[in-house]
Design a protein around this motif. Structure first.
Motif, PDB file in Angstrom:
ATOM      1  N   SER A  24       0.931  -1.244   0.415  1.00 21.58           N
ATOM      2  CA  SER A  24       0.031   0.347   0.094  1.00 21.58           C
ATOM      3  C   SER A  24       0.788   1.088   0.653  1.00 21.58           C
ATOM      4  O   SER A  24       1.854   0.878  -0.117  1.00 21.58           O
ATOM      5  N   TYR A  25      -0.112   2.581  -0.330  1.00 21.37           N
ATOM      6  CA  TYR A  25       0.982   3.282  -0.358  1.00 21.37           C
ATOM      7  C   TYR A  25       1.235   3.897   1.010  1.00 21.37           C
ATOM      8  O   TYR A  25       2.872   4.448   0.849  1.00 21.37           O
ATOM      9  N   GLY A  26       1.007   3.997   1.686  1.00 22.38           N
ATOM     10  CA  GLY A  26       1.287   4.336   3.615  1.00 22.38           C
ATOM     11  C   GLY A  26       1.996   3.744   3.753  1.00 22.38           C
ATOM     12  O   GLY A  26       2.836   4.110   4.684  1.00 22.38           O
ATOM     13  N   ALA A  27       1.712   1.892   3.405  1.00 20.38           N
ATOM     14  CA  ALA A  27       2.882   1.527   4.337  1.00 20.38           C
ATOM     15  C   ALA A  27       4.237   1.657   3.272  1.00 20.38           C
ATOM     16  O   ALA A  27       4.966   2.017   4.033  1.00 20.38           O
ATOM     17  N   ILE A  28       4.706   1.689   2.595  1.00 23.10           N
ATOM     18  CA  ILE A  28       5.781   2.297   1.620  1.00 23.10           C
ATOM     19  C   ILE A  28       5.830   3.661   1.719  1.00 23.10           C
ATOM     20  O   ILE A  28       7.489   4.119   2.129  1.00 23.10           O
ATOM     21  N   ALA A  29       4.645   5.266   1.912  1.00 21.83           N
ATOM     22  CA  ALA A  29       5.500   6.632   2.744  1.00 21.83           C
ATOM     23  C   ALA A  29       6.007   6.456   4.102  1.00 21.83           C
ATOM     24  O   ALA A  29       6.900   6.822   4.205  1.00 21.83           O
ATOM     25  N   SER A  30       5.233   5.207   4.889  1.00 23.44           N
ATOM     26  CA  SER A  30       6.008   5.473   6.233  1.00 23.44           C
ATOM     27  C   SER A  30       7.472   4.967   6.348  1.00 23.44           C
ATOM     28  O   SER A  30       8.501   5.022   7.014  1.00 23.44           O
ATOM     29  N   LEU A  32       9.706   4.924   3.521  1.00 24.52           N
ATOM     30  CA  LEU A  32      10.586   5.875   3.342  1.00 24.52           C
ATOM     31  C   LEU A  32      11.124   7.037   4.371  1.00 24.52           C
ATOM     32  O   LEU A  32      11.122   7.547   4.344  1.00 24.52           O
ATOM     33  N   GLY A  33       9.685   7.268   5.028  1.00 20.48           N
ATOM     34  CA  GLY A  33       9.832   8.145   6.070  1.00 20.48           C
ATOM     35  C   GLY A  33       8.655   9.162   5.852  1.00 20.48           C
ATOM     36  O   GLY A  33       8.622  10.167   6.489  1.00 20.48           O
ATOM     37  N   THR A  34       8.073   9.153   4.575  1.00 19.79           N
ATOM     38  CA  THR A  34       7.173  10.122   4.528  1.00 19.79           C
ATOM     39  C   THR A  34       5.913  10.330   5.302  1.00 19.79           C
ATOM     40  O   THR A  34       4.613  10.283   3.778  1.00 19.79           O
ATOM     41  N   LYS A  35       5.770   9.592   6.068  1.00 13.85           N
ATOM     42  CA  LYS A  35       4.337   8.444   6.839  1.00 13.85           C
ATOM     43  C   LYS A  35       3.332   9.570   6.012  1.00 13.85           C
ATOM     44  O   LYS A  35       4.232  10.803   6.675  1.00 13.85           O
ATOM     45  N   GLY A  36       2.126   9.829   6.703  1.00 17.66           N
ATOM     46  CA  GLY A  36       1.615  10.537   6.566  1.00 17.66           C
ATOM     47  C   GLY A  36       1.173  11.301   5.370  1.00 17.66           C
ATOM     48  O   GLY A  36      -0.161  11.874   5.055  1.00 17.66           O
ATOM     49  N   SER A  37       2.277  11.307   4.416  1.00 14.62           N
ATOM     50  CA  SER A  37       1.481  12.027   2.968  1.00 14.62           C
ATOM     51  C   SER A  37       1.856  10.460   2.252  1.00 14.62           C
ATOM     52  O   SER A  37       2.702  10.642   0.809  1.00 14.62           O
ATOM     53  N   ALA A  38       1.021   9.515   1.718  1.00 11.78           N
ATOM     54  CA  ALA A  38       0.794   8.410   0.892  1.00 11.78           C
ATOM     55  C   ALA A  38       0.578   9.002  -0.223  1.00 11.78           C
ATOM     56  O   ALA A  38       1.554   8.528  -1.565  1.00 11.78           O
ATOM     57  N   ARG A  39       0.386  10.078  -0.646  1.00  5.28           N
ATOM     58  CA  ARG A  39      -0.036  10.940  -1.953  1.00  5.28           C
ATOM     59  C   ARG A  39       1.662  11.417  -2.661  1.00  5.28           C
ATOM     60  O   ARG A  39       1.920  11.035  -3.731  1.00  5.28           O
ATOM     61  N   MET A  40       2.807  11.536  -1.898  1.00 10.14           N
ATOM     62  CA  MET A  40       4.126  11.448  -2.789  1.00 10.14           C
ATOM     63  C   MET A  40       4.233  10.337  -3.564  1.00 10.14           C
ATOM     64  O   MET A  40       5.394  10.260  -3.955  1.00 10.14           O
ATOM     65  N   VAL A  41       4.062   9.274  -2.871  1.00 11.24           N
ATOM     66  CA  VAL A  41       4.385   7.151  -3.585  1.00 11.24           C
ATOM     67  C   VAL A  41       3.417   7.308  -5.147  1.00 11.24           C
ATOM     68  O   VAL A  41       3.830   7.041  -5.105  1.00 11.24           O
ATOM     69  N   GLY A  42       2.487   7.711  -4.019  1.00 15.80           N
ATOM     70  CA  GLY A  42       1.261   7.821  -6.060  1.00 15.80           C
ATOM     71  C   GLY A  42       1.908   8.538  -6.844  1.00 15.80           C
ATOM     72  O   GLY A  42       2.010   7.941  -7.572  1.00 15.80           O
ATOM     73  N   TYR A  43       2.489   9.496  -6.421  1.00 21.80           N
ATOM     74  CA  TYR A  43       2.611  10.437  -7.281  1.00 21.80           C
ATOM     75  C   TYR A  43       4.145  10.589  -8.101  1.00 21.80           C
ATOM     76  O   TYR A  43       4.642  10.453  -9.185  1.00 21.80           O
ATOM     77  N   ALA A  44       4.894   8.947  -6.838  1.00 21.43           N
ATOM     78  CA  ALA A  44       6.197   8.494  -7.677  1.00 21.43           C
ATOM     79  C   ALA A  44       5.904   7.805  -8.658  1.00 21.43           C
ATOM     80  O   ALA A  44       6.520   7.631  -9.666  1.00 21.43           O
ATOM     81  N   MET A  45       4.502   6.792  -8.550  1.00 19.17           N
ATOM     82  CA  MET A  45       3.980   6.603  -9.288  1.00 19.17           C
ATOM     83  C   MET A  45       3.988   6.219 -10.574  1.00 19.17           C
ATOM     84  O   MET A  45       3.429   6.214 -10.861  1.00 19.17           O
ATOM     85  N   ASN A  46       3.310   7.728 -10.836  1.00 15.86           N
ATOM     86  CA  ASN A  46       2.940   8.054 -11.431  1.00 15.86           C
ATOM     87  C   ASN A  46       4.041   8.653 -12.652  1.00 15.86           C
ATOM     88  O   ASN A  46       3.560   8.553 -14.024  1.00 15.86           O
TER      89      ASN A  46
END
Length: 111
Positions: A24-30, A32-46
């Motif tokens: 999940s985006y949140g798991a990866i974000a967490s 990477l240390g950017t937990k709470g900002s799962a958007r960044m993960v999704g944005y990266a996937m863009n």
DNA sequence: GAGGTGACTGCGA
DNA sequence: CTCGCAGCCACCT
């Protein structure tokens, strides 16, 4: 690990996802240390489709296991097909037994 | 340099 | 149960 962009960090983690598993985006974000900002993960996937080697973004779904980014694969059914091809069942655009197939880098990579 | 965007998440009504 | 709102941070124009 510091010379690469946030995107590359996401790509590497996603590529570490075992076949037949999903994350999940949140798991990866967490992780990477950017937990709470799962958007960044999704944005990266863009931009994942521009990364090389290609990133198995189909293994990355939202917190509910729903294929939110399926539309970004070019075809809404492509993401589902890829997952089913790996043995992951999809139901109603969601991963069946998502809780069972969930792969958390913060745990799997921690061991 | 500043503003806008987004493949998400969690909480409140 | 379903719907809506606000927060979050890096990248692009």
């Amino acid at each position: 690990m510091e010379d690469i962009s946030f995107y590359d960090q996401v790509y590497q983690v996603v590529r570490l996802i075992p076949k037949g598993r999903v994350s999940s985006y949140g798991a990866i974000a967490s992780y990477l240390g950017t937990k709470g900002s799962a958007r960044m993960v999704g944005y990266a996937m863009n931009a994942a489709h521009t990364a090389s080697p290609p990133v198995p973004a189909q293994r990355v779904v939202n917190r509910n296991g729903m294929l939110t980014g399926k539309f970004h694969f070019g075809s809404p059914n492509l993401m589902q097909q890829l997952l089913e091809n790996e043995g992951v069942k999809i139901e109603d655009d969601k991963v069946a037994d998502f809780k069972n197939l969930f792969w958390d880098p913060a745990i799997e990579l921690e061991l």
